[in-house]
Design a protein around this motif. Structure first.
Motif, PDB file in Angstrom:
ATOM      1  N   ASN A  83      78.017  70.529 138.037  1.00 12.94           N
ATOM      2  CA  ASN A  83      79.041  70.562 139.076  1.00 12.94           C
ATOM      3  C   ASN A  83      78.484  70.030 140.401  1.00 12.94           C
ATOM      4  O   ASN A  83      79.079  69.146 141.038  1.00 12.94           O
ATOM      5  N   TYR A  87      79.392  66.696 142.609  1.00 10.04           N
ATOM      6  CA  TYR A  87      79.789  66.853 144.019  1.00 10.04           C
ATOM      7  C   TYR A  87      78.922  65.957 144.915  1.00 10.04           C
ATOM      8  O   TYR A  87      79.445  65.224 145.759  1.00 10.04           O
ATOM      9  N   GLY A 108      83.286  67.996 140.543  1.00  9.33           N
ATOM     10  CA  GLY A 108      82.298  68.945 140.040  1.00  9.33           C
ATOM     11  C   GLY A 108      82.910  69.980 139.121  1.00  9.33           C
ATOM     12  O   GLY A 108      82.324  70.336 138.090  1.00  9.33           O
ATOM     13  N   SER A 109      84.087  70.446 139.463  1.00  7.68           N
ATOM     14  CA  SER A 109      84.767  71.444 138.632  1.00  7.68           C
ATOM     15  C   SER A 109      85.070  70.899 137.248  1.00  7.68           C
ATOM     16  O   SER A 109      84.861  71.578 136.240  1.00  7.68           O
ATOM     17  N   GLY A 112      81.725  70.396 135.163  1.00  3.92           N
ATOM     18  CA  GLY A 112      81.072  71.595 134.653  1.00  3.92           C
ATOM     19  C   GLY A 112      81.902  72.440 133.708  1.00  3.92           C
ATOM     20  O   GLY A 112      81.401  73.411 133.139  1.00  3.92           O
ATOM     21  N   ASN A 116      80.433  75.466 131.281  1.00  2.00           N
ATOM     22  CA  ASN A 116      80.748  76.816 131.739  1.00  2.00           C
ATOM     23  C   ASN A 116      81.553  77.601 130.703  1.00  2.00           C
ATOM     24  O   ASN A 116      81.301  78.796 130.497  1.00  2.00           O
TER      25      ASN A 116
END
Length: 131
Positions: A83, A87, A108-109, A112, A116
């Motif tokens: 993430n 970014y 980034g969200s 990842g 995650n």
């Protein structure tokens, strides 16, 4: 599992809002792009942990919430590296503009998400019955 992925993604939207909101506040208080993002990321991890344990991986809690929090933080740090790298790439490559840090948070969200989800499902919440 499809339902869990959808719920995890919805919780991720709430995490994105928390992340972007805290980053916005940190930037307006004079923090830089990178220090502000560290604070906003930790906030997003706490928000998503709270929501995921109640919404995505629902079951009666077993064991220590404190231990679960530290395991979740460790697990999200793997995806957090992916993430944060996305970014940083966005912030450093794109021309400077007010929206660029938030575009970086979004990139980034997304970057990842898979790491995650896998670490949350198969490590952090593995002791809970899966829906």
């Amino acid at each position: 599992m499809r339902t869990q992925v959808l719920r995890f993604a919805l919780v991720g939207v709430a995490g994105f809002i928390a992340d972007a909101g805290v980053l916005w506040l940190a930037l307006h208080l004079g923090s830089g792009y990178f220090a502000g993002r560290a604070v906003s990321f930790l906030t997003a991890v706490w928000v998503t942990w709270q929501l995921n344990r109640r919404f995505t991986f629902v079951a009666h809690t077993s064991g220590s919430a404190w231990r679960e929090w530290w395991r979740y933080l460790a697990a999200m740090s793997g995806g957090g590296c992916v993430n944060y790298a996305a970014y940083c790439a966005v912030v450093l490559i794109l021309p400077h503009a007010a929206f660029v840090p938030f575009l970086g948070v979004a990139a980034g969200s997304v970057a990842g998400l898979g790491v995650n989800f896998a670490s949350a499902r198969w490590w952090v919440f593995r002791h809970r019955p899966q829906r």
